[in-house]
Write an enzyme that holds these catalytic residues in place. Structure first.
Site, PDB file in Angstrom:
ATOM      1  N   GLY A  13       0.829  -0.937   0.084  1.00 54.78           N
ATOM      2  CA  GLY A  13      -0.129   0.000  -0.066  1.00 54.78           C
ATOM      3  C   GLY A  13       0.434   1.216   0.267  1.00 54.78           C
ATOM      4  O   GLY A  13       1.872   1.323  -0.103  1.00 54.78           O
ATOM      5  N   HIS A 158      -7.806  15.347   1.581  1.00 52.97           N
ATOM      6  CA  HIS A 158      -6.664  14.587   1.023  1.00 52.97           C
ATOM      7  C   HIS A 158      -6.575  13.777  -0.550  1.00 52.97           C
ATOM      8  O   HIS A 158      -7.978  14.263  -1.327  1.00 52.97           O
ATOM      9  CB  HIS A 158      -7.313  13.120   2.150  1.00 52.97           C
ATOM     10  CG  HIS A 158      -6.558  13.225   3.192  1.00 52.97           C
ATOM     11  ND1 HIS A 158      -7.497  14.078   4.181  1.00 52.97           N
ATOM     12  CD2 HIS A 158      -5.306  13.010   4.235  1.00 52.97           C
ATOM     13  CE1 HIS A 158      -6.588  13.801   5.568  1.00 52.97           C
ATOM     14  NE2 HIS A 158      -5.233  13.343   5.142  1.00 52.97           N
ATOM     15  N   LYS A 162      -8.623   8.031  -0.828  1.00 52.77           N
ATOM     16  CA  LYS A 162      -9.020   8.115   0.189  1.00 52.77           C
ATOM     17  C   LYS A 162     -10.188   7.575   0.393  1.00 52.77           C
ATOM     18  O   LYS A 162     -11.239   8.128  -0.038  1.00 52.77           O
ATOM     19  CB  LYS A 162      -8.962   9.246   0.747  1.00 52.77           C
ATOM     20  CG  LYS A 162      -8.567   9.066   2.733  1.00 52.77           C
ATOM     21  CD  LYS A 162      -8.048   9.960   3.466  1.00 52.77           C
ATOM     22  CE  LYS A 162      -9.067   9.854   4.712  1.00 52.77           C
ATOM     23  NZ  LYS A 162      -7.606   8.861   5.319  1.00 52.77           N
TER      24      LYS A 162
HETATM   25  P1  NAD Z   1      -3.981   1.602   0.490  1.00 51.74           P
HETATM   26  O1  NAD Z   1      -5.470   1.078   0.223  1.00 51.74           O
HETATM   27  O2  NAD Z   1      -2.794   1.864  -0.435  1.00 51.74           O
HETATM   28  O3  NAD Z   1      -3.257   0.615   1.389  1.00 51.74           O
HETATM   29  C1  NAD Z   1      -3.931  -0.476   1.868  1.00 51.74           C
HETATM   30  C2  NAD Z   1      -2.811  -1.389   1.542  1.00 51.74           C
HETATM   31  O4  NAD Z   1      -3.348  -3.277   2.777  1.00 51.74           O
HETATM   32  C3  NAD Z   1      -3.308  -2.331   0.552  1.00 51.74           C
HETATM   33  O5  NAD Z   1      -2.304  -3.037  -0.152  1.00 51.74           O
HETATM   34  C4  NAD Z   1      -4.123  -3.770   0.833  1.00 51.74           C
HETATM   35  O6  NAD Z   1      -3.819  -4.794   0.143  1.00 51.74           O
HETATM   36  C5  NAD Z   1      -3.352  -4.281   2.346  1.00 51.74           C
HETATM   37  N1  NAD Z   1      -4.460  -4.931   3.261  1.00 51.74           N
HETATM   38  C6  NAD Z   1      -5.907  -4.836   2.612  1.00 51.74           C
HETATM   39  N2  NAD Z   1      -6.326  -6.584   3.321  1.00 51.74           N
HETATM   40  C7  NAD Z   1      -5.290  -6.559   4.246  1.00 51.74           C
HETATM   41  C8  NAD Z   1      -4.869  -7.948   5.021  1.00 51.74           C
HETATM   42  N3  NAD Z   1      -6.241  -8.609   5.023  1.00 51.74           N
HETATM   43  N4  NAD Z   1      -3.497  -8.626   5.304  1.00 51.74           N
HETATM   44  C9  NAD Z   1      -2.693  -7.559   4.605  1.00 51.74           C
HETATM   45  N5  NAD Z   1      -2.668  -6.568   4.069  1.00 51.74           N
HETATM   46  C10 NAD Z   1      -4.163  -6.267   3.210  1.00 51.74           C
HETATM   47  O7  NAD Z   1      -4.260   2.503   1.658  1.00 51.74           O
HETATM   48  P2  NAD Z   1      -2.966   3.766   2.521  1.00 51.74           P
HETATM   49  O8  NAD Z   1      -3.313   5.405   1.784  1.00 51.74           O
HETATM   50  O9  NAD Z   1      -1.314   3.295   2.520  1.00 51.74           O
HETATM   51  O10 NAD Z   1      -3.464   3.794   3.653  1.00 51.74           O
HETATM   52  C11 NAD Z   1      -4.193   2.627   4.644  1.00 51.74           C
HETATM   53  C12 NAD Z   1      -4.555   3.543   5.724  1.00 51.74           C
HETATM   54  O11 NAD Z   1      -3.899   4.320   6.620  1.00 51.74           O
HETATM   55  C13 NAD Z   1      -5.777   3.776   6.046  1.00 51.74           C
HETATM   56  O12 NAD Z   1      -6.601   4.195   6.601  1.00 51.74           O
HETATM   57  C14 NAD Z   1      -5.670   5.311   5.723  1.00 51.74           C
HETATM   58  O13 NAD Z   1      -6.310   6.348   6.287  1.00 51.74           O
HETATM   59  C15 NAD Z   1      -4.573   5.382   6.978  1.00 51.74           C
HETATM   60  N6  NAD Z   1      -3.589   6.236   7.590  1.00 51.74           N
HETATM   61  C16 NAD Z   1      -2.597   6.794   8.310  1.00 51.74           C
HETATM   62  C17 NAD Z   1      -2.175   7.964   8.944  1.00 51.74           C
HETATM   63  C18 NAD Z   1      -1.331   8.087  10.203  1.00 51.74           C
HETATM   64  O14 NAD Z   1      -1.069   8.786  10.143  1.00 51.74           O
HETATM   65  N7  NAD Z   1      -2.310   7.425  11.494  1.00 51.74           N
HETATM   66  C19 NAD Z   1      -1.377   8.347   7.717  1.00 51.74           C
HETATM   67  C20 NAD Z   1      -2.099   7.899   5.917  1.00 51.74           C
HETATM   68  C21 NAD Z   1      -2.941   7.002   6.081  1.00 51.74           C
END
Ligand code: NAD
Length: 270
Positions: A13, A158, A162
Site C-alpha cells: 500500500g 486528501h 482515500k
Molecule cells: P492503501 O490502500 O494504499 O494500502 C492498504 C494496503 O493494505 C493495501 O496494499 C491492501 O492490499 C492491504 N491489505 C488489505 N487487506 C489486507 C490483509 N488482510 N492483509 C494484508 N494486507 C492487506 O491505503 P493507504 O493510503 O496506505 O492507507 C492505509 C490506511 O492508513 C488508511 O486507513 C489511511 O487512512 C491510514 N493512514 C493513516 C495515517 C496515520 O498517520 N495514522 C497516515 C496515512 C494513512
C-alpha cells in the site's frame, strides 16, 4: 539491545511502502516480514524492491501468523476489520502493534481495546509530530475561547483515493477541541451540511471534507468569532512523516506493559 524486528502489513500500500523505506532509514529497526492480502500482486516479491530501495531479502507473504512469529512488532496501516484481526494475532504473538488505520467503528475500537489488555498497542489517526503538536494547541485554543462566541470547524483535504471521511486526523483534532471544551464530540459534531440546514447550532464542532488529486493531507481547525478567525493548520508534504512516527512508536512500545497508547504518549507531549 538488538535491532527491533518489524513486520509491515499492507506492505504494497501507499503507507506500507513508506513504512518499508522508513524502517530502512531509522537506526534500531530492521524489516523482518512483509504481509499482503490473499491474492495480492505483490505476493512473493522482495519488499525492498517493492518500496523502491533495492533488495531487502524479505519476500511478501500472505501468512501473518508466520510473519509475526519472527517479529518484535507490527506496523499496520491497512483497513479497519483487517487491523482488528491483526490486533488479535499480535496479542497472541505477544508483540507490539502500531495501528495507523483510520475509519474504525466503535465496535472495532472495543476489539482493539480488548487486544490491548494482552499486548502494547499504539494507535493514532495521525502519527506525525506536527499533527500531534497541533492537537495540543487546538485543545488549548478551544479551552480559551468561549463556545458562546467562537465556532469551531475542522476542514480537511486528501488525495482522491482515500476511502473514509472525515479523516482520522480530522476526528483526532475534533476530539482535541471537544476535550478543551469539556464536551463529548459524538454528541456535538456536525459532519455533513446540505440544503436548508438552518442556523449553526451553538457549541457544535463542524467538519468539512475535500477530496482530490494527490494531496497527502491538509487540516485546518478554524475558530471563528465575531470579526476575527483563528486558524491552526498542518500540511503533510510527504507520507514519510507518518511512517517515521510509526517506527518511532514501535521502538517506544517495545517491552512496555500491555495497554492502549497514543502518539502523545510516544512523543511525551500533552
Ligand atoms: P492503501 O490502500 O494504499 O494500502 C492498504 C494496503 O493494505 C493495501 O496494499 C491492501 O492490499 C492491504 N491489505 C488489505 N487487506 C489486507 C490483509 N488482510 N492483509 C494484508 N494486507 C492487506 O491505503 P493507504 O493510503 O496506505 O492507507 C492505509 C490506511 O492508513 C488508511 O486507513 C489511511 O487512512 C491510514 N493512514 C493513516 C495515517 C496515520 O498517520 N495514522 C497516515 C496515512 C494513512
Amino acid at each position: 539491545m538488538a535491532d527491533m524486528r518489524l513486520a509491515v502489513v499492507g506492505a504494497a500500500g501507499r503507507m506500507g511502502q513508506a513504512l518499508i523505506r522508513a524502517i530502512d532509514a531509522v537506526d534500531g529497526a530492521v524489516l523482518a516480514a512483509a504481509v499482503e492480502r490473499d491474492g495480492a500482486d505483490a505476493l512473493g516479491r522482495d519488499a525492498g524492491e517493492l518500496a523502491g530501495i533495492g533488495q531487502a531479502g524479505v519476500a511478501v507473504t500472505d501468512d501473518p501468523a508466520a510473519a509475526f512469529a519472527v517479529a518484535d512488532g507490527v506496523l499496520d496501516f491497512t483497513a479497519p476489520a483487517v487491523s482488528v484481526n491483526f490486533a488479535g494475532l499480535a496479542a497472541d504473538a505477544n508483540i507490539a502493534h502500531v495501528i495507523g488505520t483510520t475509519g474504525l467503528t466503535p465496535e472495532h475500537e472495543d476489539e482493539i481495546r480488548a487486544a490491548a489488555a494482552r499486548t502494547p498497542i499504539v494507535k493514532s489517526g495521525n502519527m506525525s509530530l506536527g499533527v500531534n503538536l497541533l492537537s495540543v494547541l487546538v485543545r488549548q485554543a478551544a479551552r480559551a475561547l468561549d463556545a458562546a462566541d467562537w465556532d469551531i470547524e475542522v476542514v480537511e483535504m486528501h488525495h482522491k483515493h482515500k476511502v473514509d471521511a472525515p479523516s482520522g486526523t480530522a476526528y483526532l483534532l475534533g476530539e482535541a477541541a471537544a476535550e478543551g471544551r469539556g464536551i463529548d464530540l459524538a454528541d456535538n459534531s456536525v459532519r455533513v451540511r446540505d440544503g436548508q440546514t438552518g442556523p449553526r447550532p451553538q457549541g457544535t464542532i463542524g467538519f468539512a471534507t475535500l477530496r482530490g488529486g494527490s494531496v497527502v493531507g491538509e487540516h485546518s481547525v478554524m475558530l471563528a468569532g465575531e470579526g476575527e478567525v483563528v486558524e491552526l493548520t498542518h500540511r503533510a508534504l510527504d507520507r514519510s512523516i507518518f511512517a517515521r512516527g510509526a517506527v518511532k512508536a514501535a521502538l517506544w512500545a517495545r517491552g512496555r506493559d500491555p495497554g492502549l497508547y497514543s502518539m502523545l504518549d510516544v512523543l511525551g507531549i500533552s
